[in-house]
Design a protein around this motif. Structure first.
Motif, PDB file in Angstrom:
ATOM      1  N   GLY A 183      26.704  11.674 -20.013  1.00 47.28           N
ATOM      2  CA  GLY A 183      26.621  10.738 -21.126  1.00 47.28           C
ATOM      3  C   GLY A 183      27.617  10.999 -22.236  1.00 47.28           C
ATOM      4  N   ASP A 184      28.549  11.922 -22.032  1.00 51.65           N
ATOM      5  CA  ASP A 184      29.583  12.196 -23.029  1.00 51.65           C
ATOM      6  C   ASP A 184      30.799  11.333 -22.691  1.00 51.65           C
ATOM      7  N   ALA A 213      33.108   9.676 -24.528  1.00 54.48           N
ATOM      8  CA  ALA A 213      34.397   9.917 -25.186  1.00 54.48           C
ATOM      9  C   ALA A 213      35.122  11.083 -24.516  1.00 54.48           C
ATOM     10  N   GLU A 214      34.407  12.152 -24.237  1.00 55.73           N
ATOM     11  CA  GLU A 214      35.001  13.301 -23.547  1.00 55.73           C
ATOM     12  C   GLU A 214      35.440  12.900 -22.143  1.00 55.73           C
ATOM     13  N   ALA A 215      34.626  12.131 -21.463  1.00 52.35           N
ATOM     14  CA  ALA A 215      34.978  11.684 -20.116  1.00 52.35           C
ATOM     15  C   ALA A 215      36.262  10.861 -20.141  1.00 52.35           C
ATOM     16  N   GLU A 216      36.363   9.923 -21.076  1.00 53.88           N
ATOM     17  CA  GLU A 216      37.578   9.102 -21.161  1.00 53.88           C
ATOM     18  C   GLU A 216      38.801   9.984 -21.366  1.00 53.88           C
ATOM     19  N   ASP A 217      38.698  10.957 -22.266  1.00 57.40           N
ATOM     20  CA  ASP A 217      39.823  11.867 -22.502  1.00 57.40           C
ATOM     21  C   ASP A 217      40.188  12.637 -21.243  1.00 57.40           C
ATOM     22  N   ARG A 250      35.095   4.186 -21.655  1.00 54.50           N
ATOM     23  CA  ARG A 250      35.328   3.582 -22.965  1.00 54.50           C
ATOM     24  C   ARG A 250      34.334   2.449 -23.215  1.00 54.50           C
ATOM     25  N   TYR A 251      34.070   1.648 -22.199  1.00 52.38           N
ATOM     26  CA  TYR A 251      33.082   0.585 -22.342  1.00 52.38           C
ATOM     27  C   TYR A 251      31.698   1.171 -22.664  1.00 52.38           C
ATOM     28  N   LYS A 252      31.302   2.205 -21.944  1.00 50.55           N
ATOM     29  CA  LYS A 252      29.990   2.814 -22.167  1.00 50.55           C
ATOM     30  C   LYS A 252      29.889   3.415 -23.570  1.00 50.55           C
ATOM     31  N   ALA A 253      31.002   3.934 -24.092  1.00 55.55           N
ATOM     32  CA  ALA A 253      30.997   4.538 -25.428  1.00 55.55           C
ATOM     33  C   ALA A 253      30.944   3.493 -26.523  1.00 55.55           C
ATOM     34  N   THR A 254      31.551   2.324 -26.283  1.00 59.74           N
ATOM     35  CA  THR A 254      31.721   1.335 -27.353  1.00 59.74           C
ATOM     36  C   THR A 254      30.942   0.037 -27.138  1.00 59.74           C
TER      37      THR A 254
END
Length: 152
Positions: free
Chosen positions: A81-82, A84-88, A114-118
């Protein structure tokens, strides 16, 4: 563990490596049964709770192996569930290993993260467009094609 110093550094800096040789019959049988390892080498990225997050079977050249390891780390972050870290981490795969199979998969999952984060659906549209420029012949481009915004 791996003949490349760069891969060894990646493994030692980013993972808790565990190596079980097939001749270590008891340990091999125990872990092989637990994780369903049926071929050697089998490399698993396992999270802190013992859940498998990524699997590689068979030998890979240095760049492909390293990219798959990084992909596994990215998957672990996303599944925890992280986002932002995953996208990076997915973007790191694309940046460091752009010519590998893991890069196309990373492009797909970076958009999902990114979709899941935003919750911004434009992340998916942009990901589909990115596949028009790069990795357009990959299975991941086909999977992302559903996100293409159709012009009216």
């Amino acid at each position: 563990m791996y003949p490349s110093a760069a891969v060894s550094t990646l493994v030692n800096d980013s993972f808790v490596p565990v190596r079980v040789h097939v001749k270590q019959q008891e340990a091999f049988a125990k872990l092989g049964e637990k994780y369903g390892a049926q071929w050697t080498p089998t490399t698993l990225v396992i999270d802190a709770t013992g859940v498998e997050r990524h699997r590689m079977e068979g030998f890979l050249p240095e760049g492909d192996f390293a990219s798959q390891l990084l992909l596994g780390r990215a998957h672990a972050a996303r599944l925890a569930g992280d986002f932002a870290e995953a996208e990076d981490r997915y973007k790191l795969v694309i940046e460091r290993y752009p010519l590998t199979d893991a890069a196309a998969e990373s492009q797909y999952w970076a958009g999902v993260a990114r979709y899941k984060a935003t919750s911004d659906h434009h992340a998916l549209i942009e990901t589909a467009r990115a596949f028009e420029q790069r990795y357009q012949d990959s299975p991941w481009a086909k999977k992302a094609s559903v996100w293409q915004q159709k012009e009216a």
